[in-house]
Design a protein around this motif. Sequence first.
Motif, PDB file in Angstrom:
ATOM      1  N   ALA A  13       0.827  -1.202   0.000  1.00  0.00           N
ATOM      2  CA  ALA A  13       0.000   0.000   0.000  1.00  0.00           C
ATOM      3  C   ALA A  13       0.863   1.254   0.000  1.00  0.00           C
ATOM      4  CB  ALA A  13      -0.913  -0.005   1.222  1.00  0.00           C
ATOM      5  N   THR A  14       1.899   1.284   0.849  1.00  0.00           N
ATOM      6  CA  THR A  14       2.731   2.494   0.879  1.00  0.00           C
ATOM      7  C   THR A  14       3.441   2.699  -0.450  1.00  0.00           C
ATOM      8  OG1 THR A  14       4.357   1.135   2.008  1.00  0.00           O
ATOM      9  CG2 THR A  14       3.170   2.721   3.363  1.00  0.00           C
ATOM     10  N   ARG A  15       3.940   1.585  -1.026  1.00  0.00           N
ATOM     11  CA  ARG A  15       4.610   1.692  -2.323  1.00  0.00           C
ATOM     12  C   ARG A  15       3.646   2.230  -3.374  1.00  0.00           C
ATOM     13  NH1 ARG A  15       9.092   2.875  -3.639  1.00  0.00           N
ATOM     14  NH2 ARG A  15       9.263   1.677  -5.548  1.00  0.00           N
ATOM     15  N   ALA A  16       2.426   1.693  -3.364  1.00  0.00           N
ATOM     16  CA  ALA A  16       1.447   2.094  -4.377  1.00  0.00           C
ATOM     17  C   ALA A  16       1.148   3.576  -4.254  1.00  0.00           C
ATOM     18  CB  ALA A  16       0.172   1.272  -4.238  1.00  0.00           C
ATOM     19  N   ILE A  17       0.949   4.050  -2.993  1.00  0.00           N
ATOM     20  CA  ILE A  17       0.657   5.473  -2.790  1.00  0.00           C
ATOM     21  C   ILE A  17       1.837   6.313  -3.275  1.00  0.00           C
ATOM     22  CG2 ILE A  17       0.331   7.255  -1.039  1.00  0.00           C
ATOM     23  CD1 ILE A  17      -1.224   5.083   0.564  1.00  0.00           C
ATOM     24  N   PHE A  18       3.039   5.886  -2.901  1.00  0.00           N
ATOM     25  CA  PHE A  18       4.218   6.635  -3.306  1.00  0.00           C
ATOM     26  C   PHE A  18       4.337   6.718  -4.833  1.00  0.00           C
ATOM     27  CE2 PHE A  18       8.600   6.773  -4.648  1.00  0.00           C
ATOM     28  CZ  PHE A  18       8.997   7.946  -4.033  1.00  0.00           C
ATOM     29  N   LEU A  19       4.153   5.570  -5.483  1.00  0.00           N
ATOM     30  CA  LEU A  19       4.293   5.550  -6.938  1.00  0.00           C
ATOM     31  C   LEU A  19       3.201   6.386  -7.596  1.00  0.00           C
ATOM     32  CD1 LEU A  19       5.371   1.886  -7.554  1.00  0.00           C
ATOM     33  CD2 LEU A  19       6.639   3.936  -8.129  1.00  0.00           C
ATOM     34  N   LEU A 334       4.848   2.588 -16.536  1.00  0.00           N
ATOM     35  CA  LEU A 334       6.145   2.574 -15.864  1.00  0.00           C
ATOM     36  C   LEU A 334       5.955   2.357 -14.369  1.00  0.00           C
ATOM     37  CD1 LEU A 334       8.178   5.424 -17.577  1.00  0.00           C
ATOM     38  CD2 LEU A 334       8.106   3.018 -18.095  1.00  0.00           C
ATOM     39  N   ALA A 335       4.945   3.034 -13.793  1.00  0.00           N
ATOM     40  CA  ALA A 335       4.702   2.886 -12.359  1.00  0.00           C
ATOM     41  C   ALA A 335       4.355   1.444 -12.030  1.00  0.00           C
ATOM     42  CB  ALA A 335       3.586   3.823 -11.921  1.00  0.00           C
ATOM     43  N   VAL A 336       3.505   0.845 -12.849  1.00  0.00           N
ATOM     44  CA  VAL A 336       3.135  -0.551 -12.619  1.00  0.00           C
ATOM     45  C   VAL A 336       4.365  -1.442 -12.727  1.00  0.00           C
ATOM     46  CG1 VAL A 336       1.844  -2.483 -13.586  1.00  0.00           C
ATOM     47  CG2 VAL A 336       0.749  -0.257 -13.327  1.00  0.00           C
ATOM     48  N   THR A 337       5.234  -1.126 -13.699  1.00  0.00           N
ATOM     49  CA  THR A 337       6.459  -1.905 -13.865  1.00  0.00           C
ATOM     50  C   THR A 337       7.320  -1.832 -12.611  1.00  0.00           C
ATOM     51  OG1 THR A 337       6.372  -1.204 -16.167  1.00  0.00           O
ATOM     52  CG2 THR A 337       8.353  -2.325 -15.452  1.00  0.00           C
ATOM     53  N   VAL A 338       7.509  -0.612 -12.109  1.00  0.00           N
ATOM     54  CA  VAL A 338       8.349  -0.432 -10.920  1.00  0.00           C
ATOM     55  C   VAL A 338       7.717  -1.139  -9.720  1.00  0.00           C
ATOM     56  CG1 VAL A 338       9.280   1.273  -9.317  1.00  0.00           C
ATOM     57  CG2 VAL A 338       9.296   1.743 -11.750  1.00  0.00           C
ATOM     58  N   PHE A 339       6.413  -1.029  -9.592  1.00  0.00           N
ATOM     59  CA  PHE A 339       5.685  -1.671  -8.503  1.00  0.00           C
ATOM     60  C   PHE A 339       5.876  -3.186  -8.563  1.00  0.00           C
ATOM     61  CE2 PHE A 339       1.631  -3.123  -6.534  1.00  0.00           C
ATOM     62  CZ  PHE A 339       1.804  -2.525  -5.299  1.00  0.00           C
ATOM     63  N   ALA A 340       5.711  -3.720  -9.756  1.00  0.00           N
ATOM     64  CA  ALA A 340       5.860  -5.163  -9.944  1.00  0.00           C
ATOM     65  C   ALA A 340       7.266  -5.596  -9.577  1.00  0.00           C
ATOM     66  CB  ALA A 340       5.554  -5.529 -11.398  1.00  0.00           C
ATOM     67  N   LEU A 341       8.223  -4.734  -9.924  1.00  0.00           N
ATOM     68  CA  LEU A 341       9.623  -5.030  -9.663  1.00  0.00           C
ATOM     69  C   LEU A 341       9.859  -5.349  -8.191  1.00  0.00           C
ATOM     70  CD1 LEU A 341      11.901  -4.798 -11.751  1.00  0.00           C
ATOM     71  CD2 LEU A 341      12.519  -2.642 -10.723  1.00  0.00           C
TER      72      LEU A 341
END
Lengths: 360, 446
Positions: A13-19, A334-341
């Motif tokens: 959740a924190t990562r998602a909000i940040f991204l 790109l955000a989804v890519t980084v999140f998935a990473l």
Amino acid sequence: MRGTILRLARYGATRAIFLFLAVIVGVYVTVMIANMGGALDKMRIAQIEEEIAVSVGLNPANKHMPPDQLKALVDAMVQNQIHVLGLDQPFFPKRSFQYLSNAMTLQLGWAEHMVSDAGSRTVRLILLERLPYTLVLFGTANLLLFFLTLFIALFLSRRYGSFLDKATIALAPSSSAPGWFYGLFLILIFAAVLKLLPWGGLVDAPVPATTMGYGLSVAKHMLLPVIAVVTSTFFANIYAWRTFFLIYSSEDYVELAKAKGLSSQEVDMRYVLRPTLPPIITNFLLVLITMWMGQIVLETVFQWPGVGRVFYQAIQFNDTPVLIGVIVIFGYLLAVTVFALDFVYAVADPRVRIGASGRR
Amino acid sequence: MRNWSMGLRNLRRYPSLVAGIVVIAIFVGVSIYAVIAIPYSQATALWIGGPSVTATNPKNAAPAWFNLFTSDKLPSTIIVDSVAGAGTKTEQTLDNGMKQVDITLPFKYTFNRFPTDLRLYTQLTSAGSSVNMTASWLTPDGRTVVLQESRPVKASDTYYIAQDLDLRVRLSGAAPQVALLANPQNHGKALEGNYQLILTVEVPQTATLDSRLVVYGQVYGMAGTDYRGRDLMVPLLWGAPIALMFGLLAAVGTGVLTFILAAIGAWLGGKVDTVFQWITQVNLIIPLLPVLILVGHFYSRSIWTMLGLVIALSIFGSTMLTNRAMFLQAKEAPYIEAAQAYGAGNFRIIFRYLIPRIAPTLLPQFVLIVPTFVFLEATLAVLGLGDPVLPTWGKVLNDAYAQGALYKGLYYWFLEPAILLMVLGVGFSLIGYSLDRVFNPRLRTV
């Protein structure tokens, strides 16, 4: 176990909000750049004035109108149009935030000049129409690239120093050129000189009647761009992954596994491939990101009707909503890519413990 | 430091490294030659083109060395200029106070293929009003073709012989530049031998007349010409310094700045590191090429704007993440702890201990990203966003692509800049990959 899931969820959740915040800032910066300090608005107003003046002048009903009355009519229509497009509002802060909030909620609005092949002027439909073509082309190329290079690299790392290994490594510098560059060479060889494959485009004209024929025709047109994309990073990827495998296959636990008498395939799968997966996947996703950007030229060179080509056309039409729409989609991808990473790392590498307070 | 000198001593053992260095050295040499031989102002003037520089150049002409590989010899451009003393000029006073000037412009044609254009430039001074000129063409086998009976000539006149429709009709529909030189026995080939163009003009006593015949060929120079008749040698030579400059400045700019910032972020940690991480995450979302295209299209195409933007947008790129990870590992080393213990400051630790330790491992990366930026310049040029005045390889590629060089079979136009780009890219790559093996000993031992 429950603790782990909770931790993962909190971290996610924190990562998602940040991204998401990152995407907002990124898109806002692009909106500001796309506006060019008001230069674009001036261009658009000039365009509107010209279009309305021409259309009023051509209307036979206005033929006998005195010039000052005609001018007043044109002015009124221009003002109306400017108001409709919202150009009378100041760009900063009001209109720029409007662009931003619309973009973030994926209400991409209406294109000003461009029309989709089906005749729609909504940006979403224009982009959705082209997205499958981009995905087909670059999906095929990337999957091919990923699995081919992975297994060739694994194969070569087992035959370190052999002729095949040396030859492949010697070819690594070929990856300094981008895909479109190889594309032009391929067009020269296979379309211009040998006349074997089409110069570009999606399907033959006339379009084949059967689905089978259509598919074959698209495949024929895809061949050169796919080869171009693959060639442009093929040997560099093999080189990078072979290096990883070589480093990891000299670890003590691999030696131990070999000493235990496991087959080389088991050693590869369980002791070499597993710990090297994170860098491989990072590499793959980063390649994906650069692919998203590099496709503009490749699609232009091959006349491939994808999203990259729409972007290029939108620039030539000065079509701001389409430009912003493309960049928003890029941004989200790109955000989804980084999140998935982040998550792939956790799943693939047992040594990484996500969300744990081990980080200093 | 020992790491460096040991690495350098081993260079000899890597032939691909030597090959790469030789390639780059050649390009540096060519760059220096280009900048000295064709000064900047001259290069841009030649590249912008226009009648003053390309008037006598054939268009879409292949390089002259094509003739080494063809059985039929392609003509190069022939210029016969009476000002330069070519041909004969006779003057003869007439009874009516005028004088008759006869100019004979001879040239020897030694090719089997036909020229692409024929033009006659005439300069007439102090004649007052326009005069009438008769032009006739004399072939090696003695035939005479009257080109124009009485062409009105003013101060300066250009007679486009190849576009003369009246002449074309009289030559039974064949293009003049072909029909005038065709072999009567074998129409597909040109007749070799001595041709003459004879001009007869009646002018006032005080007037002077000079004429220049240009027979436009199919080959030109070492590199050929493009669709506007510009000598391709200029962009091919000048492309080298521009490509090197753009690639090296962008690579050094982004590489070194990223490297130092990553070291600072990783060492200081805390807020600085967090801010850097934030900027990197936001920057990853902004797509580089689309933004470059936006700026190029709406704002400025200057190569300096592009360079600055590329550097600004790449500093906090994905390399930041990998560099930071390496520094995070390095800062745990015992000798850093020792440095801290004796009271070394942050600056000293970052620049004396952290950076020198990681630099050799990252040196190959610096070299390997150079071609990326060289090709980025070409990419922008191919999208029509190259610098408006600079002659670069990318712009030649763009012209070749936009003018359909591949469709028309003008392969040299595409291949010349493409091969140069490729060789330069491979040169840097060879160095980068060899350095990777030199400075990362772990690869060597396994």
